[in-house]
Motif scaffolding. Structure first.
Motif, PDB file in Angstrom:
ATOM      1  N   UNK A   1       0.240  -0.966   0.059  1.00  0.00           N
ATOM      2  CA  UNK A   1      -0.056  -0.087  -0.284  1.00  0.00           C
ATOM      3  C   UNK A   1       0.517   1.083  -0.113  1.00  0.00           C
ATOM      4  N   UNK A   2       0.346   2.219  -1.175  1.00  0.00           N
ATOM      5  CA  UNK A   2       1.434   3.517  -0.748  1.00  0.00           C
ATOM      6  C   UNK A   2       0.595   4.702  -0.081  1.00  0.00           C
ATOM      7  N   UNK A   3       0.527   4.999   1.228  1.00  0.00           N
ATOM      8  CA  UNK A   3       0.109   5.928   0.918  1.00  0.00           C
ATOM      9  C   UNK A   3       0.271   7.580   0.360  1.00  0.00           C
ATOM     10  N   UNK A   4      -0.118   8.293   0.802  1.00  0.00           N
ATOM     11  CA  UNK A   4      -0.177   9.777  -0.015  1.00  0.00           C
ATOM     12  C   UNK A   4       0.282  10.431  -0.088  1.00  0.00           C
ATOM     13  N   UNK A   5       0.813  11.103   1.049  1.00  0.00           N
ATOM     14  CA  UNK A   5       2.178  11.553   0.922  1.00  0.00           C
ATOM     15  C   UNK A   5       3.992  11.195   0.490  1.00  0.00           C
ATOM     16  N   UNK A   6       4.239  11.926   0.273  1.00  0.00           N
ATOM     17  CA  UNK A   6       5.621  10.563   0.053  1.00  0.00           C
ATOM     18  C   UNK A   6       6.889  11.426   0.612  1.00  0.00           C
ATOM     19  N   UNK A   7       7.575  11.256   1.018  1.00  0.00           N
ATOM     20  CA  UNK A   7       8.210  11.232   2.162  1.00  0.00           C
ATOM     21  C   UNK A   7       9.951  11.183   1.723  1.00  0.00           C
TER      22      UNK A   7
ATOM     23  N   UNK B   1      -5.746   1.634   3.669  1.00  0.00           N
ATOM     24  CA  UNK B   1      -4.094   2.209   4.618  1.00  0.00           C
ATOM     25  C   UNK B   1      -3.631   3.148   3.536  1.00  0.00           C
ATOM     26  N   UNK B   2      -3.651   3.229   2.449  1.00  0.00           N
ATOM     27  CA  UNK B   2      -3.364   4.770   1.610  1.00  0.00           C
ATOM     28  C   UNK B   2      -3.831   6.041   1.972  1.00  0.00           C
TER      29      UNK B   2
END
Length: 303
Positions: free
Chosen positions: A82-88, A162-163
């Motif tokens: 799963x890929x959370x929306x914010x990019x860190x 969960x993204x």
């Protein structure tokens, strides 16, 4: 590859675009199998933002890793993520403090000076394409990919939550400071509001009240154990006070967003926040959590 492309207000289409590729050693390439549509996508779709024409939507993504860069060592080809929306980035000052939504490395300051934070397929959040597409490039993949259990392929409709959507509802209750045994009122019974209600019950709230005026949404709120409040049948503030014997709710979450509007359809961005202020507990513990990105959609509520 195919992707959902923005061509202008209320004009999106599935079109062929150049394939996403591994561009840096820290990249991961994911073949997208599930992705959600967010209320923030609707803001961009309606032309309320300056999302660029030709951009690709999609910041709630899940899929299987197809390729990894040479510097990636935790994520492997074949993993479900799963890929959370914010990019860190994982290593800047903000990311190290747990504030990855305000990453200093991935921000595109050529668009917004002094910008912090980046996201997939989102207005003013960098040049990153979204995941409503066959493939998605994930920068700093070891940090930004959430590896999923072996049942991910069969349960991807659950894990894709969960993204973005479940963490957003959960974080609403975190910002509100909800503690076990407290009551909470949630404005908006769309996806964010329902996830906030679910999170509140997981955290042990003694009473979870959800305000909306759409019967289908209120039925869903009731089905998970919340107390639905139909503001079309009278003041939501008065109903909250009645349910709490005049004390009011200990905590509150605003999960409608800036498109809150009155029964006549006129938008009032501050309306639901004002209603929350009017129905807190009389002690000094009442707080409100605010979401102005997508919220639960343009729910109409009145006090």
């Amino acid at each position: 590859m195919r992707a959902v492309v923005y061509n202008g207000p209320r004009d999106v289409a599935v079109q062929n675009v150049p394939d996403a590729q591994v561009e840096r050693p820290t990249d991961v390439l994911v073949r997208i199998t599930s992705t959600n549509i967010c209320g923030s996508d609707l803001h961009m779709y309606e032309g309320r933002t300056d999302f660029p024409r030709g951009g690709v939507f999609g910041h709630e993504n899940l899929g299987q890793v197809a390729e990894v860069g040479g510097a990636v060592d935790r994520v492997k080809v074949g993993d479900w993520v799963a890929i959370p929306f914010n990019i860190g980035c994982g290593f800047c000052k903000n990311c190290e403090r747990g504030l990855s939504a305000f990453c200093l490395t991935t921000a595109d300051r050529s668009v917004v000076p002094n910008m912090a934070g980046a996201a997939y397929g989102f207005a003013d959040m960098g040049p990153y394409r979204g995941g409503q597409a066959d493939l998605l490039r994930v920068p700093y993949g070891d940090y930004n990919c959430l590896k999923l259990p072996p049942d991910a392929e069969e349960r991807q409709n659950d894990y894709v939550m969960l993204a973005d959507i479940f963490p957003t509802g959960w974080h609403a209750t975190e910002l509100a400071g909800l503690r076990p045994g407290e009551s909470i009122v949630i404005y908006g019974a769309g996806p964010v509001g329902l996830m906030a209600a679910h999170a509140a019950m997981i955290k042990g709230a003694c009473m979870v009240m959800v305000v909306d005026r759409h019967p289908d949404r209120l039925r869903l709120a009731g089905s998970i154990g919340a107390l639905p409040i139909d503001d079309s049948k009278g003041s939501a503030v008065d109903q909250v006070l009645q349910l709490t014997n005049g004390i009011g709710a200990d905590r509150g979450c605003e999960c409608v967003g800036y498109q809150a509007h009155d029964p006549e359809g006129h938008e009032h961005p501050n309306m639901t926040m004002n209603y929350l202020v009017r129905c807190p507990s009389s002690d000094d513990l009442g707080h409100s959590a605010v979401f102005r990105s997508g919220g639960s959609g343009p729910s109409g509520v009145r006090g």
